[in-house]
Design a protein around this motif. Structure first.
Motif, PDB file in Angstrom:
ATOM      1  N   TYR A 112     -33.726  -3.471   9.467  1.00 45.62           N
ATOM      2  CA  TYR A 112     -32.395  -3.013   9.065  1.00 45.62           C
ATOM      3  C   TYR A 112     -32.357  -1.489   9.164  1.00 45.62           C
ATOM      4  O   TYR A 112     -33.367  -0.816   8.898  1.00 45.62           O
ATOM      5  N   GLU A 113     -31.197  -0.961   9.524  1.00 48.49           N
ATOM      6  CA  GLU A 113     -31.020   0.489   9.598  1.00 48.49           C
ATOM      7  C   GLU A 113     -29.777   0.882   8.811  1.00 48.49           C
ATOM      8  O   GLU A 113     -28.796   0.135   8.760  1.00 48.49           O
ATOM      9  N   GLY A 114     -29.846   2.053   8.189  1.00 45.93           N
ATOM     10  CA  GLY A 114     -28.699   2.493   7.417  1.00 45.93           C
ATOM     11  C   GLY A 114     -28.832   3.931   6.970  1.00 45.93           C
ATOM     12  O   GLY A 114     -29.697   4.677   7.455  1.00 45.93           O
ATOM     13  N   TYR A 115     -27.970   4.304   6.025  1.00 44.29           N
ATOM     14  CA  TYR A 115     -27.893   5.686   5.559  1.00 44.29           C
ATOM     15  C   TYR A 115     -27.982   5.740   4.041  1.00 44.29           C
ATOM     16  O   TYR A 115     -27.417   4.904   3.336  1.00 44.29           O
ATOM     17  N   GLY A 116     -28.660   6.759   3.543  1.00 42.18           N
ATOM     18  CA  GLY A 116     -28.682   7.049   2.134  1.00 42.18           C
ATOM     19  C   GLY A 116     -27.694   8.161   1.825  1.00 42.18           C
ATOM     20  O   GLY A 116     -26.854   8.517   2.669  1.00 42.18           O
ATOM     21  N   PRO A 117     -27.767   8.735   0.623  1.00 38.49           N
ATOM     22  CA  PRO A 117     -26.888   9.851   0.273  1.00 38.49           C
ATOM     23  C   PRO A 117     -26.990  10.992   1.276  1.00 38.49           C
ATOM     24  O   PRO A 117     -28.066  11.291   1.790  1.00 38.49           O
ATOM     25  N   ASN A 118     -25.868  11.614   1.577  1.00 34.60           N
ATOM     26  CA  ASN A 118     -25.794  12.760   2.503  1.00 34.60           C
ATOM     27  C   ASN A 118     -26.327  12.432   3.892  1.00 34.60           C
ATOM     28  O   ASN A 118     -26.824  13.310   4.601  1.00 34.60           O
ATOM     29  N   GLY A 119     -26.249  11.168   4.286  1.00 31.57           N
ATOM     30  CA  GLY A 119     -26.613  10.791   5.653  1.00 31.57           C
ATOM     31  C   GLY A 119     -28.097  10.677   5.929  1.00 31.57           C
ATOM     32  O   GLY A 119     -28.504  10.683   7.107  1.00 31.57           O
ATOM     33  N   VAL A 120     -28.928  10.571   4.893  1.00 30.10           N
ATOM     34  CA  VAL A 120     -30.364  10.354   5.111  1.00 30.10           C
ATOM     35  C   VAL A 120     -30.555   9.069   5.908  1.00 30.10           C
ATOM     36  O   VAL A 120     -29.964   8.029   5.606  1.00 30.10           O
ATOM     37  N   ALA A 121     -31.370   9.120   6.951  1.00 25.76           N
ATOM     38  CA  ALA A 121     -31.624   7.952   7.792  1.00 25.76           C
ATOM     39  C   ALA A 121     -32.687   7.060   7.147  1.00 25.76           C
ATOM     40  O   ALA A 121     -33.711   7.550   6.674  1.00 25.76           O
ATOM     41  N   ILE A 122     -32.434   5.745   7.145  1.00 28.08           N
ATOM     42  CA  ILE A 122     -33.351   4.795   6.522  1.00 28.08           C
ATOM     43  C   ILE A 122     -33.579   3.608   7.458  1.00 28.08           C
ATOM     44  O   ILE A 122     -32.632   3.062   8.023  1.00 28.08           O
ATOM     45  N   ILE A 123     -34.841   3.239   7.621  1.00 31.43           N
ATOM     46  CA  ILE A 123     -35.226   2.037   8.362  1.00 31.43           C
ATOM     47  C   ILE A 123     -35.979   1.127   7.399  1.00 31.43           C
ATOM     48  O   ILE A 123     -36.908   1.569   6.711  1.00 31.43           O
ATOM     49  N   VAL A 124     -35.592  -0.135   7.346  1.00 29.18           N
ATOM     50  CA  VAL A 124     -36.214  -1.114   6.457  1.00 29.18           C
ATOM     51  C   VAL A 124     -36.840  -2.218   7.302  1.00 29.18           C
ATOM     52  O   VAL A 124     -36.135  -2.908   8.047  1.00 29.18           O
TER      53      VAL A 124
END
Length: 241
Positions: free
Chosen positions: A87-99
């Motif tokens: 899964y890919e997404g964004y945290g606060p302020n556009g932080v990139a996250i890969i799960v």
């Protein structure tokens, strides 16, 4: 990423792993199962399994647990069936996250991951939305106090084995490799009897984002709650803690 922050993150990750040992072992058991299913139970003829075993040892998983998980995975009566999902997404302020997750129920896992993103100020995105910000690399971390080799000796050893980069912090050595050279470099270190804090192929961010105090609090909760999900194996991000 600043050296201070990098080594702080390694120490923090190590502390969290120590505190959640049982859950980590369960997740590693799934990885062992999937590696055995993909290439068989013989570590010498299954490079993926060999890499997962190294990851297990870096997390202090006892050899008995590793052997039992491999035997269970190769048993005829084992009907457990997991698949890998990213899964890919964004945290606060556009932080990139890969799960990275393993699951036997796609709908359940997708729902759980989406709920955590929504609850803690993030947004679950589409495949490929942030992965271009990361590079797949082999990452090996050693505590300085666990090796008798000098910094120069260790650096020469890993560079000759094919490492791309070698860095030294106050307490740790970090070695970066191309994915295809990871096993060769790790095995060269294992021959010296060295133990690892980390030994895995990871998604390494190319750039980092710094957050203010409130956004950092939300980001910390987002990461912790994602990692706490039973189906989640790894969470990668470009937040400079």
């Amino acid at each position: 990423m600043s050296g201070h922050s990098k080594w702080h993150n390694i120490q923090a990750k190590k502390g969290k792993a120590d505190a959640a040992r049982g859950k980590i072992f369960t997740k590693l058991g799934r990885e062992l199962l999937m590696a055995v299913r993909a290439g068989g139970p013989d570590v010498n003829n299954n490079s993926k399994l060999k890499d997962v075993v190294a990851k297990c040892k870096a997390n202090n998983m006892p050899n008995d647990n590793i052997d039992k998980a491999i035997k269970k995975a190769s048993g005829e009566g084992n009907q457990e069936n997991y698949e890998e999902i990213v899964y890919e997404g964004y945290g606060p302020n556009g932080v990139a996250i890969i799960v990275n997750a393993t699951t036997d129920n796609r709908n359940r896992t997708a729902s759980d991951v989406r709920h955590i993103f929504d609850k803690f100020g993030g947004n679950l995105g589409t495949s490929g939305c942030v992965s271009y910000l990361f590079e797949k690399k082999g990452v090996i971390v050693l505590e300085k106090e666990t090796t008798n080799l000098s910094e120069d000796e260790l650096m020469l050893l890993v560079i000759e084995a094919g490492a791309e980069n070698f860095e030294s912090g106050d307490e740790f050595f970090e070695i970066i490799t191309a994915p295809e050279d990871f096993s060769k470099v790790r095995e060269a270190l294992e021959k010296e009897g060295l133990n690892f804090v980390e030994a895995d192929i990871q998604m390494v961010p190319q750039t980092y984002i710094t957050l203010n105090e409130e956004s950092s609090r939300k980001m910390g909760l987002l990461i912790d709650n994602l990692e706490d999900l039973d189906d989640v194996i790894e969470v990668y991000h470009n937040w400079e803690e």
